[in-house]
Design an enzyme around this catalytic site. Structure first.
Site, PDB file in Angstrom:
ATOM      1  N   ASP A 332      79.914  58.354  41.145  1.00 35.11           N
ATOM      2  CA  ASP A 332      79.651  58.007  42.534  1.00 35.11           C
ATOM      3  C   ASP A 332      80.839  58.453  43.374  1.00 35.11           C
ATOM      4  O   ASP A 332      81.962  58.584  42.858  1.00 35.11           O
ATOM      5  CB  ASP A 332      79.442  56.489  42.634  1.00 35.11           C
ATOM      6  CG  ASP A 332      79.173  56.040  44.054  1.00 35.11           C
ATOM      7  OD1 ASP A 332      78.424  56.732  44.755  1.00 35.11           O
ATOM      8  OD2 ASP A 332      79.713  54.996  44.453  1.00 35.11           O
ATOM      9  N   ASP A 586      79.631  51.605  41.525  1.00 33.36           N
ATOM     10  CA  ASP A 586      80.032  50.248  41.883  1.00 33.36           C
ATOM     11  C   ASP A 586      78.938  49.467  42.589  1.00 33.36           C
ATOM     12  O   ASP A 586      79.034  48.255  42.744  1.00 33.36           O
ATOM     13  CB  ASP A 586      81.282  50.274  42.772  1.00 33.36           C
ATOM     14  CG  ASP A 586      81.067  51.074  44.061  1.00 33.36           C
ATOM     15  OD1 ASP A 586      79.990  51.703  44.193  1.00 33.36           O
ATOM     16  OD2 ASP A 586      81.960  51.051  44.922  1.00 33.36           O
ATOM     17  N   ASP A 590      73.719  52.236  42.073  1.00 35.62           N
ATOM     18  CA  ASP A 590      74.171  52.929  40.870  1.00 35.62           C
ATOM     19  C   ASP A 590      73.668  52.265  39.592  1.00 35.62           C
ATOM     20  O   ASP A 590      73.722  52.867  38.521  1.00 35.62           O
ATOM     21  CB  ASP A 590      75.707  52.973  40.821  1.00 35.62           C
ATOM     22  CG  ASP A 590      76.312  53.647  42.039  1.00 35.62           C
ATOM     23  OD1 ASP A 590      75.810  54.716  42.416  1.00 35.62           O
ATOM     24  OD2 ASP A 590      77.259  53.095  42.611  1.00 35.62           O
ATOM     25  N   ASP A 713      87.622  49.550  -0.476  1.00 36.02           N
ATOM     26  CA  ASP A 713      86.920  49.310   0.785  1.00 36.02           C
ATOM     27  C   ASP A 713      87.546  48.182   1.583  1.00 36.02           C
ATOM     28  O   ASP A 713      87.518  48.191   2.816  1.00 36.02           O
ATOM     29  CB  ASP A 713      85.448  48.990   0.520  1.00 36.02           C
ATOM     30  CG  ASP A 713      84.583  50.242   0.569  1.00 36.02           C
ATOM     31  OD1 ASP A 713      85.113  51.281   0.968  1.00 36.02           O
ATOM     32  OD2 ASP A 713      83.402  50.170   0.213  1.00 36.02           O
TER      33      ASP A 713
END
Length: 1019
Positions: A332, A586, A590, A713
């Site tokens: 934006d 924001d 959007d 692991d």
């Protein structure tokens, strides 16, 4: 209402129609009462408000809520958890409590880490939201009172004043106009003026004035709420989850096939079915990447905490991995790339005044207020007061009369008096052609102003004419002020950094095309800006021009004058074109695109809708934090990738080692070791007792496999803090590369351990006594004969054999192989973590510590295994046997790391595509396009006379939005950005630049064809 070139909000109907839409499902008898407008003098009664609140619901966005318990349990369900559950059930059937405990512990860690980390991120965002809970002033029972905005209902009378966020869609009552900032809704960088009868939208901010209004819609029925509904319609599946699933399924399929084969061989050799099942199940569990989710989640959780310290809140852990691969960032403009604050630029001087004096006279024509100045007046006054001399001078003038802006006059006029000299005169600022007509200048001045304003309009600047009366009372034109919403100080550097990191940046804004174009030009983003008109053409019309809409969107540098649905569509098209797309924003406009994008980023100060839709929330202004977050994400990706390579290679090591050991060494076990050495103790299960028997194929005890899994692991989780270098380009899951490297490393391990097994078996009693030269023949064990021969003295016998006969026992061989598998497996982590030699990058201190712990614990276990338990069918190793294994593993690791791994990476680097070339080409394309635009602007600056000849005074205005009307000119945006302005006259240097661009594109096309030919040849 003031006309504006900014994209208008969708039209809204009157109050009654809006309320009827909300109450369409209600009983017809209730509709009239529910849609009644409250009197302005008294407002609704408390009882009526409660009735409507019960009917319409809270004035809040609908959020998808999940049951906390179900969400928690969801972390224990999925492909990986299901594998662990199945293995746990089989271990429970076999009454193997230690194995069962290990599996359940892995399951618990896996679920808890993911749940806790995402819950913490959710709590952080909820805290931000709670700190910004909106309030409003509403009239109930004839008096004004403060109220949480969520309790508003249609028909309420509310008060809107400076600084208020409009709490719901409303219709303005009688009163003075108010200035409203709708940047969060439309992306417009300047406030708009609303008049009585106009509609105010939820989420807009009052910047000037005060007025009362009637609420027309609340919650999900508002413009704000409809955008949120679009957000809730999107369901994204994490790329990371898809990749983990692919890897897990691939390994599982291989493991199942191989272990099934091993199971058949074991049963064919007469091994008890429960014992065979136990061996194969634990082998399967040890081979599939059970801890992959734990390690990956832990790695991203650690990264999320570090990002939080940098002002980046991660709402979804998978977004970290996706950010590492982000190669397209849609941003934006207003408030993200720019400051959302107007700034004065170099003015055009016409009269005999300085630039500071021009700003001073404009400031005299502004309404001087402590609070509530509109954006333009505030910008001019602030700039004037920044100079102490003119700030003091401003105080010397008293405002006698002030005529504010209105849509008819398109100017402000102030009558001022110098307190000292008592001199009275008028000053004005406003739309340039209006101010020019007031002054009646000569043709030269008019042409100069017209040309200057046209140039400013082309660049998206807002132009204000300034004039004052002279001593005879006649208006004198002083000059033109230019205003622009400037980029943030760090934005240009940030975008350049992003482009150098292989990320294309596109601007997506609701603001005007000319403004977007100038912003892109000043930031070095290119000048190919499309407006929303391109989305109004049918696919057929676009294809008729020889292009596709996807290609047009992909090639554009940015988009202007777009609505939320256009942003949503842009992001989707880019994702469909193969980009890993991020979106910053924001505002509520959007939010849908934030949710649609793979990485939705809500910037600092974002609305609740934007934060709720985003995967990542920034708490610091600007985009600079995103670069730091991307670098951190790429480091996290590198750690997870390294672990995956290790885990795949470890799977191939275990599965194929035991496959070859069972198939290839079947007769060797029986020939080299007597039956008494190969006795397997009896054990109990839920279905009865497994009897004592003689092993006929080589296997390891279940607990040995569990120990390998637990140590390797378990301690590999420390890789989450390994020292890595962030990649220079976006990271993709090149599974071909990952599997190629992992399989090569695993193949090396298989050869290494199978060779050691062969060496160990050849040190057994049967092999050494085959010629009756030394050792003891197994047949003498079977007949209890005590015949002995001489001690074996070969190199292997010296290191692996006992002190009496120079031979190794079968139980010692098992311990020997356990030690080799464990050490070589963990050393593979060191090879997997770098593309160069393992020592080319220092290990993280935690990983280094874990490495030493694993080596020490494994070695100590090998030296003391029979002391721990006699039921493991393994004997303690002697020091020289351990030393032999260590030397063997180190030699194998050196070959694996310095030869095999390097050869695979070299071959793959030759094979892989031209991704870096493409990113560099896109970057150069933007630079050259920017140069062309700079040249065109230069041509216009030096051809103002020609510009004035093409434009009449009546068609030239100040650049719009807010107070001063008409807005910048909108160049027609076609489908080819190079030919968009082909009708204009071009300078020689401009033609040279365009030829450079075309030549660059031709070179790129040739390079791509060459790469394509190479790929075809490789295939």
């Amino acid at each position: 209402m003031a006309p504006s070139d900014n994209p208008p909000l969708p039209p809204s109907n009157d109050l009654t129609a809006s309320l009827l839409r909300q109450s369409a499902s209600a009983d017809p008898m209730d509709r009239q009462s529910m849609t009644a407008m409250a009197p302005v003098g008294t407002g609704l009664t408390t009882q009526e408000a409660a009735r409507r609140l019960d009917f319409f619901g809270l004035n809040a966005l609908e959020e998808k809520k999940t049951n906390g318990l179900l969400k928690f349990l969801g972390y224990f369900w999925g492909p990986m958890p299901i594998m662990i559950w199945i293995a746990s059930i089989i271990e429970m059937i076999n009454e193997s409590i230690p194995d069962l405990c290990v599996l359940l512990l892995l399951q618990l860690i896996n679920g808890l880490v993911g749940y806790v980390e995402e819950k913490n991120a959710g709590n952080a965002i909820a805290a931000l939201k709670a700190s910004l809970t909106p309030k409003c002033t509403v009239k109930r029972d004839g008096r004004w009172q403060g109220l949480d905005a969520k309790n508003l209902v249609p028909g309420d009378v509310i008060n809107l004043k400076l600084g208020d966020i409009i709490p719901a869609d409303c219709k303005l009552a009688e009163g003075q106009p108010v200035s409203v900032d709708q940047a969060a809704l439309t992306g417009e960088s300047l406030p708009v003026t609303l008049y009585p009868g106009d509609s105010g939208k939820m989420g807009a901010t009052v910047k000037r004035g005060e007025i009362e209004a009637h609420v027309t819609a609340t919650g999900s029925n508002t413009f704000f709420g409809k955008a949120a509904a679009m957000v809730n319609s999107v369901e994204n599946v994490s790329r990371f989850q898809k990749i983990l699933f692919k890897i897990a399924m691939s390994l599982l399929c291989v493991a199942v096939v191989i272990t099934t084969t091993i199971m058949i061989v074991l049963l064919n050799e007469g091994v008890n079915i429960l014992r065979a099942l136990a061996i194969c199940v634990v082998l399967l569990v040890a081979s599939i990447p059970i801890a992959m989710q734990v390690v990956s989640t832990s790695t991203m959780a650690v990264g999320a905490r570090r990002l939080a310290d940098m002002g980046v809140i991660v709402a979804r852990l998978g977004a970290i991995e996706e950010m590492a691969g982000m190669d397209m960032l849609c941003s934006d403009k207003t408030g993200t790339l720019t400051q959302n604050k107007l700034k004065l630029y170099e003015p055009i001087i016409v009269s005999n005044v300085t630039s500071k004096e021009l700003v001073f006279y404009a400031a005299l024509a502004a309404k001087r207020m402590e609070e509530g100045q509109d954006a333009i007046d505030f910008c001019i006054t602030r700039d004037c007061e920044a100079d102490p001399e003119f700030a003091k001078k401003l105080d010397e003038y008293e405002e006698l009369e002030f005529i504010p802006f209105d849509p008819t006059s398109k100017k402000t006029v102030a009558t001022v008096k110098n307190i000292t000299s008592q001199n009275v005169f008028k000053t004005t600022k406003g739309m340039c052609n209006i101010v020019l007509d007031m002054c009646d200048p000569d043709d030269a001045t008019r042409n100069k102003v017209v040309g200057a304003v046209q140039e400013l309009a082309d660049r998206g600047y807002r132009a204000l004419g300034v004039a004052k009366t002279n001593d005879s009372g006649k208006w004198e034109f002083l000059g033109v002020l230019s205003l622009f919403d400037p980029p943030r100080e760090d934005t240009k550097e940030t975008i350049a950094k992003a482009m150098s990191m292989g990320i294309q940046v596109k601007m997506v804004t609701g603001d005007q095309t000319a403004i977007a174009k100038e912003t892109c030009r000043s930031l070095g983003m290119g000048a190919g800006i499309l407006n929303s008109d391109v989305f109004h053409h049918s696919e057929g019309e676009i294809e008729a021009r020889g292009q596709s809409l996807h290609d047009i969107v992909k090639d554009a540098h940015g988009f202007a004058e777009v609505y939320p649905e256009h942003k949503f569509k842009i992001v989707k098209m880019l994702m469909d074109s193969g980009f890993t797309c991020g979106m910053t924003g924001d505002g509520v406009n959007d939010a849908p695109a934030l949710k649609r994008a793979q990485i939705g980023i809500a910037v600092e100060g974002a609305t609740d809708a934007a934060r709720a839709a985003a995967d990542i929330v920034l708490t610091d202004p600007g985009l600079k934090t995103i670069i730091d977050a991307i670098l951190r994400a790429r480091k996290i990706f590198a750690r997870v990738r390294n672990y995956c390579i290790y885990r795949i290679s470890a799977t191939f090591q275990l599965i194929f080692f035991f496959f070859f050991a069972v198939i290839g060494f079947k007769s060797t076990v029986q020939n080299q070791f007597p039956d008494q050495m190969r006795i397997v103790a009896a054990s109990k299960t839920m279905f009865g007792e497994m009897p004592q028997e003689f092993e006929t194929v080589f296997t390891l005890p279940v607990m040995a496999l569990v120990a390998i899994t637990l140590l390797n692991d378990g301690l590999i989780i420390s890789i989450c803090k390994d020292k890595v270098v962030a990649a220079a380009q976006p990271q993709k899951w090149f599974l071909k590369e990952i599997f190629a490297v992992a399989i090569a490393l695993g193949f090396c391990l298989i050869v290494e351990n199978c060779t050691l097994l062969l060496v160990g078996m050849n040190a057994g009693p049967g092999a050494e006594a085959s010629s009756d030269a030394c050792g003891q023949n197994p047949i003498y064990y079977d007949t209890n004969d005590s015949v002995r021969t001489a001690k074996c003295t070969t190199f292997v016998s010296h290191w692996l054999g006992d002190d009496t006969y120079g031979t190794i026992t079968y139980r010692e061989l098992k311990t020997l192989i356990y030690l080799s598998l464990s050490l070589s497996g963990f050393m593979t982590v060191l090879a997997a973590r770098t593309k160069g030699f393992w020592f080319s990058r220092r290990m993280g201190y935690l990983l280094m510590t874990a490495t030493f712990v694993a080596f020490i614990v494994t070695t100590v276990l090998a030296l003391n295994v029979s002391n721990i338990s006699n039921d493991l069918d393994m004997d303690n190793l002697r020091i020289r046997q351990v030393a032999f294994v260590w030397c063997w593993v180190l030699i194998g690791f050196t070959i694996q790391d310095m030869i095999i791994k390097r050869a695979v990476y070299t071959a793959y680097d030759w094979y892989k595509s031209d991704t870096e070339l493409k990113n560099g080409a896109d970057y150069m394309h933007a630079i050259v396009s920017n140069q062309i635009e700079e040249e065109r602007l230069t041509m216009r600056r030096t051809s103002l006379h020609g510009a004035s000849a093409r434009n009449t005074v009546g068609s030239v205005g100040g650049v719009g939005g807010g107070d001063f009307g008409a807005g910048p000119s909108r160049p027609s945006v076609g489908f080819d950005r190079l030919s968009r302005m082909s009708g204009e006259r071009k300078s020689p240097s401009e033609l040279v630049l365009e030829k450079k661009l075309l030549r660059l594109e031709e070179e790129l096309s040739l390079l791509k064809e060459e790469v394509s030919r190479k790929k075809d040849k490789k295939k």
